[in-house]
Motif scaffolding. Structure first.
Motif, PDB file in Angstrom:
ATOM      1  N   ILE A 127      15.218  -0.806   0.938  1.00 38.16           N
ATOM      2  CA  ILE A 127      14.330  -0.381  -0.361  1.00 38.16           C
ATOM      3  C   ILE A 127      14.221   1.011  -0.179  1.00 38.16           C
ATOM      4  CG2 ILE A 127      12.387  -0.765   1.500  1.00 38.16           C
ATOM      5  CD1 ILE A 127      12.370  -1.539  -2.394  1.00 38.16           C
ATOM      6  N   LYS A 128      14.238   1.620   0.730  1.00 34.12           N
ATOM      7  CA  LYS A 128      14.181   3.159   0.730  1.00 34.12           C
ATOM      8  C   LYS A 128      15.346   3.779  -0.088  1.00 34.12           C
ATOM      9  CE  LYS A 128      14.129   7.764   1.372  1.00 34.12           C
ATOM     10  NZ  LYS A 128      14.772   8.828   0.835  1.00 34.12           N
ATOM     11  N   MET A 187      25.159  -2.486  -1.829  1.00 34.96           N
ATOM     12  CA  MET A 187      25.713  -4.123  -1.834  1.00 34.96           C
ATOM     13  C   MET A 187      24.432  -4.988  -1.302  1.00 34.96           C
ATOM     14  SD  MET A 187      29.752  -3.837  -0.547  1.00 34.96           S
ATOM     15  CE  MET A 187      29.952  -5.457  -0.480  1.00 34.96           C
ATOM     16  N   LEU A 188      24.207  -4.881  -0.009  1.00 37.27           N
ATOM     17  CA  LEU A 188      23.220  -5.658   0.594  1.00 37.27           C
ATOM     18  C   LEU A 188      22.163  -5.352   0.027  1.00 37.27           C
ATOM     19  CD1 LEU A 188      22.750  -7.574   2.809  1.00 37.27           C
ATOM     20  CD2 LEU A 188      22.313  -5.426   4.467  1.00 37.27           C
ATOM     21  N   ALA A 189      21.600  -4.138  -0.443  1.00 35.22           N
ATOM     22  CA  ALA A 189      20.013  -4.332  -1.272  1.00 35.22           C
ATOM     23  C   ALA A 189      20.261  -5.266  -2.585  1.00 35.22           C
ATOM     24  CB  ALA A 189      19.839  -2.866  -1.560  1.00 35.22           C
ATOM     25  N   VAL A 190      21.420  -4.996  -3.061  1.00 33.11           N
ATOM     26  CA  VAL A 190      21.401  -5.799  -4.677  1.00 33.11           C
ATOM     27  C   VAL A 190      21.591  -7.349  -4.054  1.00 33.11           C
ATOM     28  CG1 VAL A 190      23.095  -6.339  -6.569  1.00 33.11           C
ATOM     29  CG2 VAL A 190      22.455  -3.983  -5.908  1.00 33.11           C
ATOM     30  N   ALA A 191      22.213  -7.577  -3.197  1.00 30.12           N
ATOM     31  CA  ALA A 191      22.350  -9.148  -2.778  1.00 30.12           C
ATOM     32  C   ALA A 191      20.972  -9.768  -2.231  1.00 30.12           C
ATOM     33  CB  ALA A 191      23.137  -9.426  -1.691  1.00 30.12           C
ATOM     34  N   ILE A 209       9.275   2.963   3.450  1.00 31.79           N
ATOM     35  CA  ILE A 209       8.829   1.558   2.738  1.00 31.79           C
ATOM     36  C   ILE A 209       8.091   2.186   1.324  1.00 31.79           C
ATOM     37  CG2 ILE A 209       7.718  -0.564   2.408  1.00 31.79           C
ATOM     38  CD1 ILE A 209       8.350  -0.820   5.404  1.00 31.79           C
ATOM     39  N   ASN A 210       7.349   3.001   1.549  1.00 30.02           N
ATOM     40  CA  ASN A 210       6.351   3.504   0.545  1.00 30.02           C
ATOM     41  C   ASN A 210       6.847   4.307  -0.458  1.00 30.02           C
ATOM     42  OD1 ASN A 210       4.083   2.130   1.250  1.00 30.02           O
ATOM     43  ND2 ASN A 210       3.477   3.556   2.573  1.00 30.02           N
ATOM     44  N   VAL A 211       8.183   5.238   0.202  1.00 25.08           N
ATOM     45  CA  VAL A 211       9.047   6.087  -0.910  1.00 25.08           C
ATOM     46  C   VAL A 211       9.872   5.002  -1.588  1.00 25.08           C
ATOM     47  CG1 VAL A 211      10.917   7.438  -0.874  1.00 25.08           C
ATOM     48  CG2 VAL A 211       8.970   7.957   0.637  1.00 25.08           C
ATOM     49  N   GLY A 212      10.317   3.942  -0.672  1.00 26.07           N
ATOM     50  CA  GLY A 212      11.202   2.818  -1.866  1.00 26.07           C
ATOM     51  C   GLY A 212      10.230   2.218  -2.898  1.00 26.07           C
ATOM     52  N   ASN A 213       8.895   2.242  -2.695  1.00 28.04           N
ATOM     53  CA  ASN A 213       7.949   1.986  -3.551  1.00 28.04           C
ATOM     54  C   ASN A 213       7.833   2.657  -4.782  1.00 28.04           C
ATOM     55  OD1 ASN A 213       5.582   1.039  -5.015  1.00 28.04           O
ATOM     56  ND2 ASN A 213       4.459   0.661  -3.088  1.00 28.04           N
ATOM     57  N   GLN A 214       8.321   3.994  -4.466  1.00 28.82           N
ATOM     58  CA  GLN A 214       8.186   5.034  -5.601  1.00 28.82           C
ATOM     59  C   GLN A 214       9.040   4.876  -6.656  1.00 28.82           C
ATOM     60  OE1 GLN A 214       8.005   9.073  -3.241  1.00 28.82           O
ATOM     61  NE2 GLN A 214       5.766   8.994  -3.915  1.00 28.82           N
ATOM     62  N   GLY A 215      10.327   4.209  -6.099  1.00 32.16           N
ATOM     63  CA  GLY A 215      11.472   3.990  -7.080  1.00 32.16           C
ATOM     64  C   GLY A 215      10.882   2.782  -8.022  1.00 32.16           C
TER      65      GLY A 215
END
Length: 579
Positions: free
Chosen positions: A394-395, A511-515, A302-308
């Protein structure tokens, strides 16, 4: 390369997507009252801008250096880290019994977002420590917790995660590091650790007084593969019974990796037991190390997704500043032939809106995920399962967004973006690692279409899609995308082989992330229209509209790829493919 904290958008996401006020109604998180939340978000933003941000460029140019076994950082890093510890930012969500503030994970995410936007490479130091705390909190014995957690929580000591070995890569079960039980003497019950680990983030430095390495190793006669892996605490300096530091353990940094980016983050090759005297302590049960490490890894993902989000925000801010100042050419079709700032040109405006929309969408997804994790901590099983589904989204998508936004930022700068002096290229170089570490994005997508697809007999993932569709009936493109996600999920569960699912995993994950991000942006827009964050009224309407009209239809176009199956990947024989 200045940095302005995105405080207003962060607070909006924390309130609307994480639902912080609902979390504060619980006894555990009662301290997360509105005034406290605002003070934390504003305070850490100011700290990050004042202390971490000025070191970002010098860290990139000078980097970390290994000199006679000691890792040196540029001037200013030691003072900034000392102030970070003094102000208590490391302890936000850590358990109160070990000196933490016991606040929601959501607020810890905000601390890392601000620090990482200011200086992504530096922020990896506290980010890994947070994961080490999580692993010990859930799997360490009371003795280990009392011994190590107080100073990890304060930030006085830092933590690392040691998985990867040269021959193993992502196949952790192939590791060769050994742990031999000590039978006699003062260290009886502990283990002698011997082996080498690579890609160890902040594995050696002088900013913290001690470094607590969490190391995966195999005890004698352990089962083959991942079933035979155990987890050990291996401190840089031995910790005496009174808590003071003793002599140095038998471990060393052999070299620093020369990387594409995050140059101020020392990525170490670590050697344990060169003199057969490296002592470690078992965390949890023997042969159960991977389960303990995954606690740390899920937090880290999750924290790496945060880096995005972080790199997207920083790149967007720089591109907006440049587009405002750079004057070039008249506006197409305008009777006035005077040159205008490039922000007035349609394609530049498109790029800037895309950068903002993607970054804000990823932030909305980040805090929605964090809020679900917090509800899981409070005992909500459905939210816990949803948080597990959201983690690969999120990652993977969050870090893909970081790269895309940083790349667009270079494009906005034109030729100047390709010149290192502007700093735009640093954002792209720094961003490129995030889809690789803590499990590549392909591994995240594979996790989504295997374990997460069937979680709670499929209800965890399908329930998410149903919630999106239920609230998006007035947004045709998003409603269609939700339906497409449901169709792909049904096909994968009912008709697809494992190869088929894995072949379509990445497009389905996108797809699921964008939705989900589009759904959460809609929630933000609804809140703004009702008077929340009035300063964002105009910009939020524009970015959400861009996301729904441009990003969502692109994701819907991935359905065919997600359901194409795996057969076509193997129509060409391996030898022919490699010719």
């Amino acid at each position: 390369m200045t940095y302005t904290p995105a405080t207003k958008d962060q607070l909006l996401a924390i309130r609307v997507n994480a639902g912080i006020q609902e979390l504060a109604q619980s006894e555990k998180f009662a301290a997360a009252e509105p005034d406290m939340v605002e003070a934390i978000v504003e305070g850490v933003g100011q700290f990050a801008a004042g202390e971490f941000a000025p070191l970002n460029r010098i860290g990139d140019l000078e980097g970390a250096k290994l000199e006679n076994g000691v890792v040196r950082l540029p001037d200013g890093f030691a003072d900034a880290y000392e102030h970070y510890v003094e102000q208590g930012w490391n302890a936000i969500a850590s358990p109160s019994e070990f000196g933490g503030q016991g606040l929601p994970f959501t607020l810890a995410c905000n601390v890392l977002e601000n620090l990482g936007t200011a200086n992504m490479a530096f922020n990896l130091l506290p980010m890994l420590s947070v994961g080490a705390i999580e692993a010990l909190e859930h799997h360490g014995s009371e003795e280990l917790q009392q011994k190590y957690l107080p100073d990890l929580v304060s930030g006085k000591w830092s933590g690392t995660m040691n998985l990867t070995e040269p021959q193993a890569g992502s196949d952790v079960g192939a590791l060769r590091t050994t742990a031999k039980p000590i039978i006699d003497g003062e260290n009886a019950g502990k283990y002698l650790i011997k082996g080498q680990k690579i890609y160890i983030t902040w594995g050696e430095h002088e900013l913290a007084e001690n470094i607590i390495h969490l190391v995966l190793a195999r005890i004698p006669d352990a089962p083959e593969g991942s079933r035979g892996i155990s987890l050990f605490i291996v401190p840089k300096y031995h910790v005496e019974l009174d808590g003071s530091l003793g002599p140095r353990n038998d471990l060393r940094c052999v070299s620093l990796e020369h990387k594409l980016g995050i140059n101020a983050s020392p990525t170490c090759v670590m050697s344990y037991g060169d003199n057969d005297e490296c002592i470690g302590e078992l965390v949890g049960a023997e042969n159960r190390g991977l389960a303990a490490m995954f606690t740390m890894m899920n937090n880290a993902r999750i924290n790496v997704g945060n880096q995005g989000v972080q790199i997207g925000e920083r790149a967007t801010q720089q591109a907006l500043d440049y587009a405002k100042e750079r004057v070039q050419s008249a506006r197409a079709g305008s009777p006035d032939k005077a040159a205008v700032a490039i922000v007035e040109h349609p394609d530049v405006r498109r790029m800037l809106l895309r950068m903002k929309a993607l970054t804000e969408g990823a932030r909305a997804l980040l805090y929605y995920t964090a809020g679900q994790v917090d509800r899981g901590v409070l005992g909500d099983g459905l939210s816990k399962a949803r948080g597990e589904v959201l983690t690969p989204l999120i990652k993977a998508w969050g870090t893909d967004i970081g790269i895309e936004v940083a790349s667009i930022g270079i494009q906005v700068h034109g030729g100047m973006g390709f010149v290192e002096e502007t700093g735009a290229a640093q954002h792209w170089r720094d961003s490129r690692i995030a889809p690789i570490y803590e499990g590549t994005n392909g591994i995240q997508a594979a996790d989504l279409v295997t374990r997460k697809l069937g979680l709670n007999d499929g209800e965890a993932l399908i329930g998410l899609i149903e919630d999106i569709a239920r609230e998006c009936t007035d947004e045709p493109a998003l409603f269609v995308l939700a339906g497409d996600c449901a169709a792909v999920a049904r096909w994968m569960r009912q008709d697809a082989s494992l190869d088929d699912r894995l072949a379509g995993s990445v497009p389905f994950c996108t797809m699921l992330a964008v939705a989900t991000a589009g759904w959460q942006l809609l929630r933000q827009l609804g809140a703004v229209q009702k008077g929340e964050a009035p300063a964002l009224a105009k910009s939020k309407a524009a970015t959400v509209r861009f996301f729904l009209d441009r990003v969502v239809p692109e994701a819907a176009g991935l359905k065919a790829s997600a359901t194409a199956g795996g057969a076509a990947l193997y129509k060409i024989e391996t030898d022919a493919l490699l010719t």
